[in-house]
Design a protein around this motif. Structure first.
Motif, short mmCIF file in Angstrom:
data_model
loop_
_atom_site.label_atom_id
_atom_site.label_comp_id
_atom_site.label_asym_id
_atom_site.label_seq_id
_atom_site.Cartn_x
_atom_site.Cartn_y
_atom_site.Cartn_z
N GLU A 86 -14.81 13.13 18.46
CA GLU A 86 -14.49 13.09 19.90
C GLU A 86 -15.51 11.99 20.42
N ASN A 87 -16.91 12.00 20.32
CA ASN A 87 -17.73 11.40 21.04
C ASN A 87 -18.11 10.12 20.56
N ASP A 88 -17.38 9.38 19.84
CA ASP A 88 -17.55 7.86 19.28
C ASP A 88 -17.87 7.00 20.28
N SER A 89 -19.06 6.39 20.33
CA SER A 89 -19.19 5.39 21.49
C SER A 89 -19.21 3.91 20.54
N ARG A 90 -18.92 3.83 19.54
CA ARG A 90 -18.66 2.54 18.72
C ARG A 90 -17.22 2.15 18.67
N CYS A 91 -16.37 2.82 18.19
CA CYS A 91 -14.98 2.74 18.14
C CYS A 91 -14.43 3.92 19.01
N ALA A 92 -13.92 3.48 20.18
CA ALA A 92 -13.62 4.28 21.29
C ALA A 92 -12.25 5.23 20.67
N ILE A 93 -12.25 6.67 21.01
CA ILE A 93 -11.24 7.33 20.57
C ILE A 93 -9.92 7.14 21.26
N GLU A 94 -9.83 6.79 22.55
CA GLU A 94 -8.92 6.83 23.05
C GLU A 94 -7.88 5.89 22.83
N PRO A 95 -8.16 4.65 22.38
CA PRO A 95 -7.03 3.84 21.93
C PRO A 95 -6.35 4.55 20.58
N TRP A 128 0.87 -1.11 -0.17
CA TRP A 128 0.19 -0.07 -0.14
C TRP A 128 0.80 1.30 -0.16
N LEU A 129 0.36 2.21 -0.88
CA LEU A 129 1.20 3.59 -0.66
C LEU A 129 0.80 4.48 0.44
N GLY A 130 -0.34 4.10 1.05
CA GLY A 130 -0.81 4.84 2.24
C GLY A 130 -2.39 4.86 2.28
N GLY A 131 -2.88 5.59 3.11
CA GLY A 131 -4.40 5.65 3.44
C GLY A 131 -4.96 6.75 4.23
N VAL A 132 -6.43 6.42 4.33
CA VAL A 132 -7.02 7.20 5.33
C VAL A 132 -8.07 6.43 6.08
N ALA A 133 -7.93 6.49 7.32
CA ALA A 133 -8.85 5.79 8.25
C ALA A 133 -9.80 6.65 8.90
N LEU A 134 -11.15 6.39 8.74
CA LEU A 134 -12.23 7.31 9.65
C LEU A 134 -12.51 6.24 10.57
N VAL A 135 -12.71 6.88 11.90
CA VAL A 135 -13.34 6.28 13.09
C VAL A 135 -12.81 4.62 13.05
N PRO A 136 -11.59 4.51 13.16
CA PRO A 136 -11.19 3.05 13.17
C PRO A 136 -11.10 2.68 14.63
N VAL A 137 -10.87 1.25 14.57
CA VAL A 137 -10.30 0.52 15.83
C VAL A 137 -8.82 0.32 15.74
N ALA A 138 -8.04 0.74 16.83
CA ALA A 138 -6.60 0.49 16.87
C ALA A 138 -6.19 -0.41 17.64
N VAL A 186 1.89 9.32 10.79
CA VAL A 186 0.49 9.41 10.97
C VAL A 186 0.03 10.66 11.61
N GLU A 187 -0.87 11.06 10.97
CA GLU A 187 -1.75 12.35 11.21
C GLU A 187 -3.18 12.13 11.65
N MET A 188 -3.52 12.55 12.94
CA MET A 188 -5.04 12.57 13.29
C MET A 188 -5.77 13.91 13.50
N VAL A 189 -6.84 13.84 13.03
CA VAL A 189 -7.67 14.81 13.08
C VAL A 189 -9.06 14.65 13.60
N ILE A 190 -9.26 15.27 14.92
CA ILE A 190 -10.52 15.18 15.66
C ILE A 190 -11.56 15.87 15.37
N THR A 191 -12.95 15.73 15.08
CA THR A 191 -14.00 16.57 14.67
C THR A 191 -14.72 16.56 16.16
N ARG A 192 -14.91 17.92 16.43
CA ARG A 192 -15.83 18.21 17.91
C ARG A 192 -17.31 17.97 17.39
#
Length: 583
Positions: free
Chosen positions: A525-534, A461-471, A549-555
């Motif tokens: 920031e309020n994701d209750s399905r894939c927790a943001i803390e991990p 893979w050259l790279g990617g974008v992960a939205l609300v993932p599990v880490a 790795v870059e991360m952007v959090i949406t309020r």
């Protein structure tokens, strides 16, 4: 972060300016219905009646929770959260008086269904940190327990005439087993259990006029619809379905309306329960949701190249009640099948560019028990409009290809399904004649696959974008409510204590040292399905190790951005990151 200066902004803005139409709610006794739309840029609740639309929830807070009409009065009951948290209150609206009242005394967790028992009493299906539940809710906000389970409840309906509640509940030794519980609402006890077998999935319940209908995988070759007498449980009819039954409801005593999934399409159809005859599909697009009204079934239909419309089948014909204008120059999908690592054939959709050398992006859907259907997705069309080939494989775990295919990733998350994604990427590269590596993107479970692909297949893979993932599946498990903890137990075959090595091995954070390709993570920031803390911890460890790795959090967003301005920003940032990857 100002995305308005991006060369992609105008195109993305125009795509999201097309209103997104969300779930429907109707009643067999009434011709009007409820729906959600982003006409104002925020998902709000509307009522359609006799050709007119009435906004029921003016304001800035998105309305995405379950909603239901009263059978006769001008009242609506709905679940309302704050900032996408899915920690819901129950709210009652009087749309003639313009009055709004919060019924619950405090948020009660994730609500999936509400049924009217009386003018001032409801049944609420929900879940909190401890259990999945059905409770009686009174107008003073008090709640009386009726049924609870640590497992999923996959379907719920109530027959007010007999006072019976019907649930499809996980039960027995096998985590894949679902039985039907018939509950006496007044007495609060299970009247009987109905089951097709010791390890069958019996769900999708619907009751009407003393009859219960549900679908079952008792025949592994073909899903069946079973009709029983609600009072006695005796079987009355049984029919083979022409695909996976994604939704089932009674239209009247003789006819059922269903959404039938087959090979990446979700088609509304009618079933004559006297003859067993199925109608042809009622439209050529996929149905996002379906509801029944006094004037016929309604559904929200679309394709990958055609925005949605709410349509109705009435008098033997289909008519559009609410139609989103078509945009020009949309890329139509091509259906492709390819062979995966174990010889199984996998279906996928290709949005192809005129230039074979255009960059290739692989899209992994969420779920994993979901599908990239031939259904409107502004984000996929934006990728195509931006000049990327887009290939979306329906890897094992996807619906509409039979229950055997759907269940192949149980106990193997990130295993065979990610191999399907990889082989889909190799197929698309060969089809297009490309030597350059592709990028990968996806949200939710697709976000997990994106991170897991980049950390375990760094040469592919050259790279990617992960939205609300599990880490990190282990840490994620302990941050979730009871329903989503059971999700992990279901797919891993146990808890982190019971399956420690599998949880650890299938977590992207375990393989972080192998990451080489740049990845952008977008998270609410309020994701209750894939927790943001991990995910924050994954990002911080990556930065400490010098990983790209870059991360952007949406309020004020949860599991994905539902407000147009946030969805536009997410999509523009995705396109900018991918454009940088491909130079």
């Amino acid at each position: 972060m100002d995305v308005t200066t991006s060369p992609f902004y105008a195109m993305v803005h125009d795509l999201y300016a097309l209103p997104r139409l969300f779930g429907l709610a109707g009643r067999r006794e009434r011709a009007d219905f409820l729906y959600r739309s982003t006409e104002s840029g925020v998902p709000l609740l509307y009522r359609w009646a006799a050709g007119t639309r009435q906004l029921l929830t003016p304001g800035e807070e998105p309305v995405m929770g379950f909603a239901a009409l009263h059978p006769t009065r001008p009242w609506v009951i709905l679940a309302q959260d704050q900032g996408g948290s899915e920690n819901h209150d129950v709210v009652r609206l009087d749309y003639e008086r313009g009055e709004r009242a919060t019924i619950t005394r405090a948020p009660v967790g994730r609500i999936g269904w509400i049924g009217w028992l009386a003018d001032d009493e409801w049944l609420v299906l929900g879940g909190d940190q401890e259990e999945q539940y059905v409770r009686r809710l009174a107008a003073d906000g008090s709640m009386q327990p009726l049924f609870s389970t640590p497992r999923w409840i996959r379907g719920c309906d109530v027959d007010p005439a007999s006072g019976r509640l019907v649930l499809a509940v996980g039960r027995g030794e096998a985590r894949t087993n679902y039985d039907i519980a018939v509950i006496d609402v007044a007495g609060g006890a299970v009247e009987r259990w109905l089951a097709e077998g010791e390890d069958t999935e019996d769900s999708g319940v619907a009751v009407h006029a003393g009859r219960l209908a549900y679908h079952t995988n008792a025949d592994p070759a073909r899903m069946q619809i079973v009709i029983r007498d609600l009072a006695t449980g005796h079987e009355l009819r049984r029919f083979a379905a022409p695909g996976d039954v994604e939704h089932l409801d009674w239209l009247d005593t003789r006819t059922m309306a269903a959404v039938i999934g087959r090979h990446g399409a979700l088609l509304p159809r009618l079933l004559d329960v006297e003859t067993g005859a199925w109608s042809p599909p009622l439209g050529d697009g996929s149905a996002w949701s379906l509801a029944v009204t006094a004037s016929g079934p309604i559904w929200n239909g679309s394709t990958l190249a055609r925005p949605g419309a709410i349509s109705r089948h009435h008098g033997g014909a289909v008519e559009d009640l609410i139609a989103v204008p078509n945009a020009g120059n949309l890329v139509a999908p091509e259906e492709h099948w390819f062979e995966s690592f174990d010889g199984r054939r996998v279906q996928g959709w290709l949005l192809r560019q005129p230039d074979p050398a255009a960059p290739l992006v692989i899209y992994a859907h969420g779920g994993p028990t979901s599908v990239t259907a031939n259904m409107w997705r502004a984000n996929l069309q934006a990728l195509a409009q931006a000049g990327f080939h887009v290939f979306a494989p329906n890897f094992r775990g996807s619906t509409t290809f039979g229950t055997t295919w759907r269940d192949l990733n149980i106990g193997d998350l990130g295993g065979g399904d990610l191999q399907d994604v990889l082989h889909g990427a190799r197929y698309a590269r060969a089809l297009l004649g490309q030597e350059r590596l592709p990028a990968i993107t996806g949200g939710s479970y697709g976000g997990f696959l994106t991170l897991y692909a980049l950390t375990t297949q760094p040469d592919e893979w050259l790279g990617g974008v992960a939205l609300v993932p599990v880490a990190d599946w282990v840490e994620d498990y302990y941050l979730l409510d009871a329903g989503f903890r059971f999700f992990d137990e279901f797919f891993f075959g146990g808890t982190p204590e019971e399956k420690p090595e599998l949880y650890r091995e299938r977590s992207p954070i375990t393989h972080l040292e192998r990451l080489r390709a740049p990845v952008l993570i977008l998270h609410g920031e309020n994701d209750s399905r894939c927790a943001i803390e991990p995910v924050i911890r994954f990002t911080e460890l990556a930065r400490q190790q010098g990983k790209p790795v870059e991360m952007v959090i949406t309020r004020d967003e949860g599991h994905g951005s539902v407000v147009n301005s946030n969805a536009i920003r997410d999509t523009v940032l995705t396109l900018e990151h991918l454009a940088t990857l491909f130079g």
